[in-house]
Design a protein around this motif. Structure first.
Motif, PDB file in Angstrom:
ATOM      1  N   LEU A 131       0.825  -1.208   0.000  1.00 51.64           N
ATOM      2  CA  LEU A 131       0.000   0.000   0.000  1.00 51.64           C
ATOM      3  C   LEU A 131       0.860   1.260   0.000  1.00 51.64           C
ATOM      4  O   LEU A 131       0.563   2.232  -0.708  1.00 51.64           O
ATOM      5  CB  LEU A 131      -0.936   0.007   1.209  1.00 51.64           C
ATOM      6  N   ASP A 132       1.939   1.255   0.773  1.00 53.55           N
ATOM      7  CA  ASP A 132       2.836   2.413   0.841  1.00 53.55           C
ATOM      8  C   ASP A 132       3.430   2.702  -0.533  1.00 53.55           C
ATOM      9  O   ASP A 132       3.405   3.842  -1.010  1.00 53.55           O
ATOM     10  CB  ASP A 132       3.927   2.137   1.872  1.00 53.55           C
ATOM     11  N   GLU A 133       3.972   1.684  -1.177  1.00 47.80           N
ATOM     12  CA  GLU A 133       4.602   1.871  -2.481  1.00 47.80           C
ATOM     13  C   GLU A 133       3.575   2.253  -3.550  1.00 47.80           C
ATOM     14  O   GLU A 133       3.810   3.136  -4.371  1.00 47.80           O
ATOM     15  CB  GLU A 133       5.349   0.591  -2.888  1.00 47.80           C
ATOM     16  N   THR A 134       2.434   1.596  -3.523  1.00 49.47           N
ATOM     17  CA  THR A 134       1.411   1.850  -4.549  1.00 49.47           C
ATOM     18  C   THR A 134       0.818   3.242  -4.406  1.00 49.47           C
ATOM     19  O   THR A 134       0.712   3.981  -5.388  1.00 49.47           O
ATOM     20  CB  THR A 134       0.304   0.783  -4.475  1.00 49.47           C
ATOM     21  N   SER A 135       0.433   3.618  -3.194  1.00 51.55           N
ATOM     22  CA  SER A 135      -0.149   4.953  -3.007  1.00 51.55           C
ATOM     23  C   SER A 135       0.898   6.022  -3.288  1.00 51.55           C
ATOM     24  O   SER A 135       0.609   7.043  -3.923  1.00 51.55           O
ATOM     25  CB  SER A 135      -0.730   5.110  -1.599  1.00 51.55           C
ATOM     26  N   GLY A 136       2.140   5.795  -2.867  1.00 50.87           N
ATOM     27  CA  GLY A 136       3.201   6.771  -3.102  1.00 50.87           C
ATOM     28  C   GLY A 136       3.519   6.965  -4.570  1.00 50.87           C
ATOM     29  O   GLY A 136       3.832   8.076  -5.007  1.00 50.87           O
ATOM     30  N   ARG A 137       3.428   5.915  -5.353  1.00 53.90           N
ATOM     31  CA  ARG A 137       3.695   6.017  -6.780  1.00 53.90           C
ATOM     32  C   ARG A 137       2.561   6.708  -7.538  1.00 53.90           C
ATOM     33  O   ARG A 137       2.743   7.103  -8.690  1.00 53.90           O
ATOM     34  CB  ARG A 137       3.935   4.633  -7.374  1.00 53.90           C
ATOM     35  N   ALA A 138       1.414   6.866  -6.922  1.00 51.08           N
ATOM     36  CA  ALA A 138       0.294   7.533  -7.598  1.00 51.08           C
ATOM     37  C   ALA A 138       0.659   8.960  -8.000  1.00 51.08           C
ATOM     38  O   ALA A 138       0.142   9.474  -9.001  1.00 51.08           O
ATOM     39  CB  ALA A 138      -0.945   7.531  -6.703  1.00 51.08           C
ATOM     40  N   VAL A 189      -4.189  -0.622  -6.156  1.00 51.71           N
ATOM     41  CA  VAL A 189      -4.360   0.627  -6.903  1.00 51.71           C
ATOM     42  C   VAL A 189      -3.998   1.788  -5.997  1.00 51.71           C
ATOM     43  O   VAL A 189      -4.140   1.719  -4.775  1.00 51.71           O
ATOM     44  CB  VAL A 189      -5.798   0.805  -7.448  1.00 51.71           C
ATOM     45  N   GLY A 190      -3.513   2.855  -6.597  1.00 49.71           N
ATOM     46  CA  GLY A 190      -3.171   4.071  -5.864  1.00 49.71           C
ATOM     47  C   GLY A 190      -3.710   5.280  -6.601  1.00 49.71           C
ATOM     48  O   GLY A 190      -3.717   5.309  -7.839  1.00 49.71           O
ATOM     49  N   ARG A 191      -4.166   6.270  -5.838  1.00 45.38           N
ATOM     50  CA  ARG A 191      -4.731   7.493  -6.419  1.00 45.38           C
ATOM     51  C   ARG A 191      -4.248   8.709  -5.636  1.00 45.38           C
ATOM     52  O   ARG A 191      -4.006   8.621  -4.430  1.00 45.38           O
ATOM     53  CB  ARG A 191      -6.253   7.475  -6.331  1.00 45.38           C
ATOM     54  N   VAL A 192      -4.180   9.836  -6.317  1.00 51.78           N
ATOM     55  CA  VAL A 192      -3.866  11.107  -5.678  1.00 51.78           C
ATOM     56  C   VAL A 192      -5.173  11.737  -5.211  1.00 51.78           C
ATOM     57  O   VAL A 192      -6.125  11.857  -5.983  1.00 51.78           O
ATOM     58  CB  VAL A 192      -3.145  12.058  -6.653  1.00 51.78           C
ATOM     59  N   ILE A 193      -5.214  12.127  -3.940  1.00 48.94           N
ATOM     60  CA  ILE A 193      -6.373  12.842  -3.397  1.00 48.94           C
ATOM     61  C   ILE A 193      -6.158  14.343  -3.562  1.00 48.94           C
ATOM     62  O   ILE A 193      -7.040  15.064  -4.011  1.00 48.94           O
ATOM     63  CB  ILE A 193      -6.591  12.494  -1.910  1.00 48.94           C
ATOM     64  N   ARG A 194      -4.945  14.785  -3.198  1.00 51.12           N
ATOM     65  CA  ARG A 194      -4.619  16.215  -3.264  1.00 51.12           C
ATOM     66  C   ARG A 194      -3.122  16.354  -3.529  1.00 51.12           C
ATOM     67  O   ARG A 194      -2.316  15.692  -2.889  1.00 51.12           O
ATOM     68  CB  ARG A 194      -4.990  16.869  -1.936  1.00 51.12           C
ATOM     69  N   GLY A 203      -0.149  19.139  -3.620  1.00 52.02           N
ATOM     70  CA  GLY A 203       0.239  20.500  -3.289  1.00 52.02           C
ATOM     71  C   GLY A 203       1.633  20.864  -3.746  1.00 52.02           C
ATOM     72  O   GLY A 203       2.215  21.811  -3.237  1.00 52.02           O
ATOM     73  N   GLY A 204       2.197  20.112  -4.675  1.00 48.09           N
ATOM     74  CA  GLY A 204       3.544  20.412  -5.164  1.00 48.09           C
ATOM     75  C   GLY A 204       4.603  19.665  -4.391  1.00 48.09           C
ATOM     76  O   GLY A 204       5.058  18.621  -4.814  1.00 48.09           O
ATOM     77  N   SER A 205       5.005  20.197  -3.232  1.00 49.95           N
ATOM     78  CA  SER A 205       6.033  19.521  -2.430  1.00 49.95           C
ATOM     79  C   SER A 205       5.421  18.525  -1.444  1.00 49.95           C
ATOM     80  O   SER A 205       6.137  17.742  -0.836  1.00 49.95           O
ATOM     81  CB  SER A 205       6.872  20.540  -1.660  1.00 49.95           C
ATOM     82  N   ARG A 206       4.105  18.552  -1.299  1.00 53.03           N
ATOM     83  CA  ARG A 206       3.371  17.597  -0.462  1.00 53.03           C
ATOM     84  C   ARG A 206       2.181  17.072  -1.239  1.00 53.03           C
ATOM     85  O   ARG A 206       1.655  17.749  -2.114  1.00 53.03           O
ATOM     86  CB  ARG A 206       2.845  18.254   0.817  1.00 53.03           C
ATOM     87  N   ALA A 207       1.756  15.867  -0.892  1.00 52.32           N
ATOM     88  CA  ALA A 207       0.584  15.294  -1.547  1.00 52.32           C
ATOM     89  C   ALA A 207      -0.120  14.354  -0.585  1.00 52.32           C
ATOM     90  O   ALA A 207       0.503  13.766   0.303  1.00 52.32           O
ATOM     91  CB  ALA A 207       0.984  14.550  -2.810  1.00 52.32           C
ATOM     92  N   GLN A 208      -1.422  14.214  -0.766  1.00 48.61           N
ATOM     93  CA  GLN A 208      -2.206  13.224  -0.031  1.00 48.61           C
ATOM     94  C   GLN A 208      -2.647  12.182  -1.050  1.00 48.61           C
ATOM     95  O   GLN A 208      -3.148  12.524  -2.132  1.00 48.61           O
ATOM     96  CB  GLN A 208      -3.412  13.857   0.655  1.00 48.61           C
ATOM     97  N   VAL A 209      -2.419  10.913  -0.719  1.00 44.92           N
ATOM     98  CA  VAL A 209      -2.711   9.817  -1.632  1.00 44.92           C
ATOM     99  C   VAL A 209      -3.468   8.715  -0.898  1.00 44.92           C
ATOM    100  O   VAL A 209      -3.542   8.715   0.338  1.00 44.92           O
ATOM    101  CB  VAL A 209      -1.411   9.254  -2.252  1.00 44.92           C
ATOM    102  N   GLU A 210      -4.010   7.772  -1.677  1.00 43.69           N
ATOM    103  CA  GLU A 210      -4.687   6.626  -1.084  1.00 43.69           C
ATOM    104  C   GLU A 210      -4.359   5.382  -1.884  1.00 43.69           C
ATOM    105  O   GLU A 210      -3.968   5.465  -3.055  1.00 43.69           O
ATOM    106  CB  GLU A 210      -6.207   6.844  -1.044  1.00 43.69           C
TER     107      GLU A 210
END
Length: 161
Positions: free
Chosen positions: A62-69, A102-107, A109-116
């Motif tokens: 989950l960490d790798e998949t969400s992070g790669r989103a 599966v991984g997706r970007v929620i938000r 912000g450029g240098s930060r991001a929220q993913v799932e």
């Protein structure tokens, strides 16, 4: 629909081609669904209880998949690190069973991001999911990657505009 394969590493536990103990997963960009995905089957070598994938292995995927989103936009220099991750285990994840993550970007912000991310069973049931906060990797850390950076660059697909 053609899916773009994401870059790999040499020693990463999740994707490293030269890691004899690694999972050797491959991720693909699914532009139609605005997510990245990987399919895999884990043997009993990755179990906790008999027939059940260890929760730490699930968290790793989950960490790798969400992070790669965050790489869905094909800017493979945007690879980030996880600052915080919350995992919810909803159902047993069986060994020796075809699985999908599966991984997706929620938000973003450029240098930060929220993913799932989600682990999905063959019947479509979500067995585990996560939400994570990512942060841009400091250049000082990237400067120490050596051959890893070369492998990442070598396996980064050339995107036609």
């Amino acid at each position: 629909m053609k899916k773009l394969r994401q870059p790999t590493s040499l020693r990463c536990f999740a994707c490293g081609k030269n890691n004899p103990l690694g999972l050797k997963l491959e991720w693909f960009n699914d532009y139609e669904n605005k997510q990245i995905e990987t399919t895999f089957t884990l043997s009993d070598d990755y179990c906790s209880y008999p027939g059940t994938v260890h929760g730490g292995i699930i968290a790793t995927i989950l960490d790798e998949t969400s992070g790669r989103a965050i790489l869905l936009d094909n800017d493979f220099n945007r690879l980030m690190v996880t600052l915080k991750m919350e995992v919810v285990y909803k159902h047993n994840t069986p060994t020796n069973t075809p699985l999908k993550a599966v991984g997706r970007v929620i938000r973003d912000g450029g240098s930060r991001a929220q993913v799932e991310g989600e682990i999905i069973l063959p019947d479509g049931t979500v067995s585990a999911k996560c939400t994570s906060l990512l942060f841009k990797i400091p250049q000082a850390v990237k400067d120490k990657w050596g051959p890893e950076a070369e492998e990442w660059a070598r396996t980064t697909p050339k995107v036609e505009e």
